[in-house]
Design a protein around this motif. Structure first.
Motif, PDB file in Angstrom:
ATOM      1  N   LEU A  39       5.880  -0.589 -41.781  1.00 26.80           N
ATOM      2  CA  LEU A  39       6.808  -1.331 -40.930  1.00 26.80           C
ATOM      3  C   LEU A  39       8.196  -1.429 -41.558  1.00 26.80           C
ATOM      4  CD1 LEU A  39       4.500  -4.170 -39.572  1.00 26.80           C
ATOM      5  CD2 LEU A  39       5.444  -2.223 -38.306  1.00 26.80           C
ATOM      6  N   THR A  40       8.252  -1.578 -42.872  1.00 26.26           N
ATOM      7  CA  THR A  40       9.537  -1.602 -43.561  1.00 26.26           C
ATOM      8  C   THR A  40      10.246  -0.256 -43.403  1.00 26.26           C
ATOM      9  OG1 THR A  40       8.705  -3.191 -45.177  1.00 26.26           O
ATOM     10  CG2 THR A  40      10.683  -1.954 -45.790  1.00 26.26           C
ATOM     11  N   GLY A  41       9.503   0.821 -43.558  1.00 23.64           N
ATOM     12  CA  GLY A  41      10.077   2.147 -43.356  1.00 23.64           C
ATOM     13  C   GLY A  41      10.577   2.339 -41.939  1.00 23.64           C
ATOM     14  N   LEU A  42       9.816   1.849 -40.985  1.00 22.00           N
ATOM     15  CA  LEU A  42      10.216   1.946 -39.583  1.00 22.00           C
ATOM     16  C   LEU A  42      11.476   1.131 -39.318  1.00 22.00           C
ATOM     17  CD1 LEU A  42       9.224   3.264 -36.973  1.00 22.00           C
ATOM     18  CD2 LEU A  42       7.964   1.170 -36.493  1.00 22.00           C
ATOM     19  N   TYR A  43      11.597   0.007 -39.974  1.00 20.70           N
ATOM     20  CA  TYR A  43      12.764  -0.856 -39.822  1.00 20.70           C
ATOM     21  C   TYR A  43      14.045  -0.128 -40.270  1.00 20.70           C
ATOM     22  CZ  TYR A  43      15.888  -4.839 -40.548  1.00 20.70           C
ATOM     23  OH  TYR A  43      16.960  -5.697 -40.531  1.00 20.70           O
ATOM     24  N   TYR A  44      13.950   0.614 -41.392  1.00 20.58           N
ATOM     25  CA  TYR A  44      15.116   1.298 -41.946  1.00 20.58           C
ATOM     26  C   TYR A  44      15.307   2.709 -41.386  1.00 20.58           C
ATOM     27  CZ  TYR A  44      15.714  -2.463 -45.282  1.00 20.58           C
ATOM     28  OH  TYR A  44      15.938  -3.682 -45.847  1.00 20.58           O
ATOM     29  N   PHE A  45      14.378   3.196 -40.597  1.00 21.87           N
ATOM     30  CA  PHE A  45      14.451   4.551 -40.060  1.00 21.87           C
ATOM     31  C   PHE A  45      15.739   4.838 -39.286  1.00 21.87           C
ATOM     32  CE2 PHE A  45      13.297   7.952 -37.042  1.00 21.87           C
ATOM     33  CZ  PHE A  45      12.978   8.927 -37.962  1.00 21.87           C
ATOM     34  N   PRO A  46      16.273   3.896 -38.516  1.00 18.90           N
ATOM     35  CA  PRO A  46      17.537   4.181 -37.805  1.00 18.90           C
ATOM     36  C   PRO A  46      18.718   4.492 -38.728  1.00 18.90           C
ATOM     37  CG  PRO A  46      16.466   2.279 -36.833  1.00 18.90           C
ATOM     38  CD  PRO A  46      15.701   2.614 -38.089  1.00 18.90           C
ATOM     39  N   LEU A  47      18.625   4.168 -40.008  1.00 19.15           N
ATOM     40  CA  LEU A  47      19.710   4.466 -40.944  1.00 19.15           C
ATOM     41  C   LEU A  47      19.707   5.922 -41.411  1.00 19.15           C
ATOM     42  CD1 LEU A  47      19.600   1.240 -43.147  1.00 19.15           C
ATOM     43  CD2 LEU A  47      21.184   1.771 -41.284  1.00 19.15           C
TER      44      LEU A  47
ATOM     45  N   PRO B 287      20.016   8.873 -39.798  1.00 17.17           N
ATOM     46  CA  PRO B 287      21.144   9.711 -39.352  1.00 17.17           C
ATOM     47  C   PRO B 287      22.461   9.386 -40.060  1.00 17.17           C
ATOM     48  CG  PRO B 287      19.922   8.898 -37.462  1.00 17.17           C
ATOM     49  CD  PRO B 287      19.382   8.192 -38.667  1.00 17.17           C
ATOM     50  N   ILE B 288      22.661   8.137 -40.420  1.00 17.69           N
ATOM     51  CA  ILE B 288      23.876   7.768 -41.154  1.00 17.69           C
ATOM     52  C   ILE B 288      23.873   8.432 -42.528  1.00 17.69           C
ATOM     53  CG2 ILE B 288      25.156   5.843 -42.194  1.00 17.69           C
ATOM     54  CD1 ILE B 288      24.032   4.111 -39.867  1.00 17.69           C
ATOM     55  N   GLY B 289      22.717   8.419 -43.192  1.00 22.18           N
ATOM     56  CA  GLY B 289      22.603   9.069 -44.495  1.00 22.18           C
ATOM     57  C   GLY B 289      22.797  10.569 -44.413  1.00 22.18           C
ATOM     58  N   VAL B 290      22.258  11.180 -43.369  1.00 27.20           N
ATOM     59  CA  VAL B 290      22.438  12.626 -43.183  1.00 27.20           C
ATOM     60  C   VAL B 290      23.914  12.934 -42.957  1.00 27.20           C
ATOM     61  CG1 VAL B 290      21.946  14.560 -41.647  1.00 27.20           C
ATOM     62  CG2 VAL B 290      20.101  13.026 -42.335  1.00 27.20           C
ATOM     63  N   TRP B 291      24.556  12.178 -42.086  1.00 28.21           N
ATOM     64  CA  TRP B 291      25.968  12.401 -41.803  1.00 28.21           C
ATOM     65  C   TRP B 291      26.813  12.208 -43.064  1.00 28.21           C
ATOM     66  CZ3 TRP B 291      30.243   9.268 -42.232  1.00 28.21           C
ATOM     67  CH2 TRP B 291      31.420   9.795 -41.707  1.00 28.21           C
ATOM     68  N   LEU B 292      26.527  11.156 -43.816  1.00 32.37           N
ATOM     69  CA  LEU B 292      27.277  10.878 -45.042  1.00 32.37           C
ATOM     70  C   LEU B 292      27.085  12.008 -46.060  1.00 32.37           C
ATOM     71  CD1 LEU B 292      29.088   8.853 -46.531  1.00 32.37           C
ATOM     72  CD2 LEU B 292      27.005   7.761 -47.365  1.00 32.37           C
ATOM     73  N   GLY B 293      25.849  12.495 -46.178  1.00 28.22           N
ATOM     74  CA  GLY B 293      25.580  13.594 -47.109  1.00 28.22           C
ATOM     75  C   GLY B 293      26.320  14.860 -46.727  1.00 28.22           C
TER      76      GLY B 293
END
Length: 85
Positions: free
Chosen positions: A37-45, A47-53
């Motif tokens: 559930l914690t992983g699912l909570y942060y999953f929307p982030l 794409p931001i990490g991919v874009w930043l990378g």
């Protein structure tokens, strides 16, 4: 090796290593309903990490990239040495 190839190879290697570890983590009780559930909570982030990378990979020069890789490798090795002694 170009930085794009280095990053892509590193991502694939660590992805496979982490997938191989999954069954062992599950059987040891490390993966639980709460951690999922914690992983699912942060999953929307993600794409931001991919874009930043991608953005950083395009902005950072080859020379600076190589210096950063050496720096982070050194710091990680130093941390391993200091925590194991």
């Amino acid at each position: 090796m170009p930085k794009e190839l280095y990053v892509g190879t590193t991502v694939l290697v660590f992805t496979w290593i982490n997938w191989i570890k999954m069954p062992f983590f599950y059987y040891q009780g490390i993966i639980t309903r709460e951690t999922l559930l914690t992983g699912l909570y942060y999953f929307p982030l993600v794409p931001i990490g991919v874009w930043l990378g991608l953005w950083l990979n395009r902005k950072v020069s080859e020379k600076l990239f190589l210096k950063l890789v050496y720096l982070f490798t050194f710091v990680t090795g130093l941390q391993l040495i200091l925590t194991l002694t």
